[in-house]
Design a protein around this motif. Structure first.
Motif, PDB file in Angstrom:
ATOM      1  N   GLY A  47       0.745  -1.236  -0.005  1.00 30.22           N
ATOM      2  CA  GLY A  47      -0.207  -0.026  -0.079  1.00 30.22           C
ATOM      3  C   GLY A  47       0.989   1.303  -0.032  1.00 30.22           C
ATOM      4  N   VAL A  77      -0.867   8.776   7.157  1.00 26.34           N
ATOM      5  CA  VAL A  77      -1.880   8.107   6.800  1.00 26.34           C
ATOM      6  C   VAL A  77      -1.470   6.804   6.280  1.00 26.34           C
ATOM      7  N   LEU A 128      -2.403   3.335   4.362  1.00 30.77           N
ATOM      8  CA  LEU A 128      -3.164   2.780   3.727  1.00 30.77           C
ATOM      9  C   LEU A 128      -2.858   1.497   3.042  1.00 30.77           C
ATOM     10  N   GLU A 129      -3.624   0.576   3.264  1.00 30.32           N
ATOM     11  CA  GLU A 129      -3.124  -1.062   2.578  1.00 30.32           C
ATOM     12  C   GLU A 129      -4.336  -1.313   1.635  1.00 30.32           C
ATOM     13  N   MET A 148      -4.270   5.601  -4.024  1.00 30.02           N
ATOM     14  CA  MET A 148      -4.180   5.573  -2.773  1.00 30.02           C
ATOM     15  C   MET A 148      -3.646   6.758  -1.884  1.00 30.02           C
ATOM     16  N   GLY A 159      -5.456   8.803   0.919  1.00 21.38           N
ATOM     17  CA  GLY A 159      -4.460   9.196   1.908  1.00 21.38           C
ATOM     18  C   GLY A 159      -4.278  10.631   2.148  1.00 21.38           C
ATOM     19  N   ILE A 183      -7.496  11.964   3.482  1.00 18.26           N
ATOM     20  CA  ILE A 183      -7.835  11.331   5.153  1.00 18.26           C
ATOM     21  C   ILE A 183      -7.093  12.234   5.909  1.00 18.26           C
ATOM     22  N   VAL A 222     -13.513   4.553   3.178  1.00 18.00           N
ATOM     23  CA  VAL A 222     -12.475   3.540   3.040  1.00 18.00           C
ATOM     24  C   VAL A 222     -12.623   2.193   2.316  1.00 18.00           C
ATOM     25  N   MET A 270      -9.906  -0.213   0.382  1.00 15.48           N
ATOM     26  CA  MET A 270      -8.678  -0.449   0.815  1.00 15.48           C
ATOM     27  C   MET A 270      -8.881  -0.500   2.429  1.00 15.48           C
ATOM     28  N   THR A 271      -7.628  -0.670   3.248  1.00 16.60           N
ATOM     29  CA  THR A 271      -7.890  -0.629   4.724  1.00 16.60           C
ATOM     30  C   THR A 271      -7.016   0.369   5.396  1.00 16.60           C
ATOM     31  N   LEU A 272      -7.523   1.186   6.254  1.00 13.50           N
ATOM     32  CA  LEU A 272      -6.905   2.163   6.906  1.00 13.50           C
ATOM     33  C   LEU A 272      -6.369   1.470   8.200  1.00 13.50           C
ATOM     34  N   SER A 273      -4.763   1.439   8.285  1.00 21.88           N
ATOM     35  CA  SER A 273      -4.329   0.707   9.371  1.00 21.88           C
ATOM     36  C   SER A 273      -3.453   1.360  10.228  1.00 21.88           C
TER      37      SER A 273
END
Length: 312
Positions: free
Chosen positions: A159, A180, A182-183, A191, A195, A198, A275, A280-283
């Motif tokens: 990501g 931020v 993101l994956e 992305m 990002g 966000i 998201v 995507m995943t916000l990790s």
């Protein structure tokens, strides 16, 4: 000429707070005489750094730097906003942010890292100026107390870690910085765009936790206690009070949890929905605001002048 040993350089550095390279040069100029070397440093303004260390430093800059799947952020404080416009200070902050990418975000490790491009010869070997020594040199040169307050590095395996800087004085340097993580498998440009959006949201909404599970238990219990007492004041039955508290806790999560917050860009959608829709995943995230949490000293200038004149 007397031989300049590593021990002599170290002792002079401990006495003056000046950098190793400056101490070596002072000893060379003074022919190995430690006291003369101290005088030389004082004349050059390089031994004053230690004396400035007690002064409050709440201004300065946030610096961010990026690399593939990694980004870093650092806060370097100074005493006045004027220093934030100093080119040498800006270069220092930007360089330290770049170093955090590889060194990590432990402050002592950062200060012990080699300052890029610096080298001094001591007893025939190489002794590199450290970031901490460069900071000491900068303090002496500019004349204000400074400190590397905190740093953060985020990394993703697949990501991007996007960055956002608010109130930027130049690219990567400003008053508020956000990372931020993101994956996902989306295109890098997509992305990075999300990002950054966000990051703007985080800068404005000030979330305290990524999701509900990251909320500090002590903060949650304190909030529950306050909400329960407020609900009990209504005089309603216990079952109703319980539901009132549960509802208010949900509202609390919407205020402090990033994924539960309302997306500032449309005022309607939850961040978690934005998201998810993007696949995507916000990790993770990090937000630094310059000087937050530092007790700034305020002073009455007229009183200071009177006191200095013996009238206070």
């Amino acid at each position: 000429m007397a031989e300049i040993t590593a021990a002599m350089v170290r002792d002079l550095r401990e006495k003056t707070g000046a950098g190793m390279m400056d101490c070596k040069k002072a000893l060379v100029e003074a022919g190995g005489d430690a006291e003369a070397a101290i005088d030389w440093l004082r004349k050059k303004g390089l031994s004053a750094a230690a004396k400035k260390s007690g002064r409050v430093a709440a201004e300065g800059l946030i610096g961010v730097a990026s690399a593939p799947r990694t980004a870093a952020m650092v806060e370097v404080n100074a005493e006045t906003d004027f220093v934030a416009r100093n080119e040498h200070f800006q270069t220092f902050v930007a360089t330290v942010a770049e170093l955090v990418l590889t060194v990590g975000d432990d402050i002592e490790a950062i200060k012990a890292a080699r300052w890029p491009g610096s080298v001094d010869l001591v007893e025939g070997g190489q002794s590199f100026r450290t970031v901490g020594e460069q900071l000491t040199h900068l303090i002496a040169t500019i004349g204000e107390n400074m400190s590397i307050r905190r740093a953060k590095r985020l990394h993703v395996s697949d990501g991007t870690v996007a960055t956002y800087v608010h109130s930027a004085v130049k690219p990567g340097l400003g008053k508020i910085g956000v990372l931020v993580a993101l994956e996902g498998a989306s295109e890098q440009s997509v992305m990075e765009t999300l990002g950054r959006q966000i990051g703007m949201h985080v800068a404005a909404a000030r979330p305290e936790a990524l999701d509900v599970s990251f909320v500090e238990p002590s903060a949650l219990e304190r909030e529950k206690a306050v909400l329960t007492e407020q609900a009990m004041a209504s005089g309603k039955p216990e079952a109703v009070i319980q539901k009132m508290v549960e509802g208010r806790i949900r509202k609390y999560y919407e205020e402090v949890v990033l994924l539960e917050q309302v997306w500032v860009h449309d005022g309607e959608t939850r961040v978690k929905e934005v998201v998810k829709k993007a696949g995507m995943t916000l990790s993770g995230f990090a937000r630094f605001q310059l000087g937050e949490g530092i007790d700034k000293q305020t002073s009455d200038f007229a009183a200071e002048v009177a006191a200095a004149a013996g009238q206070g």
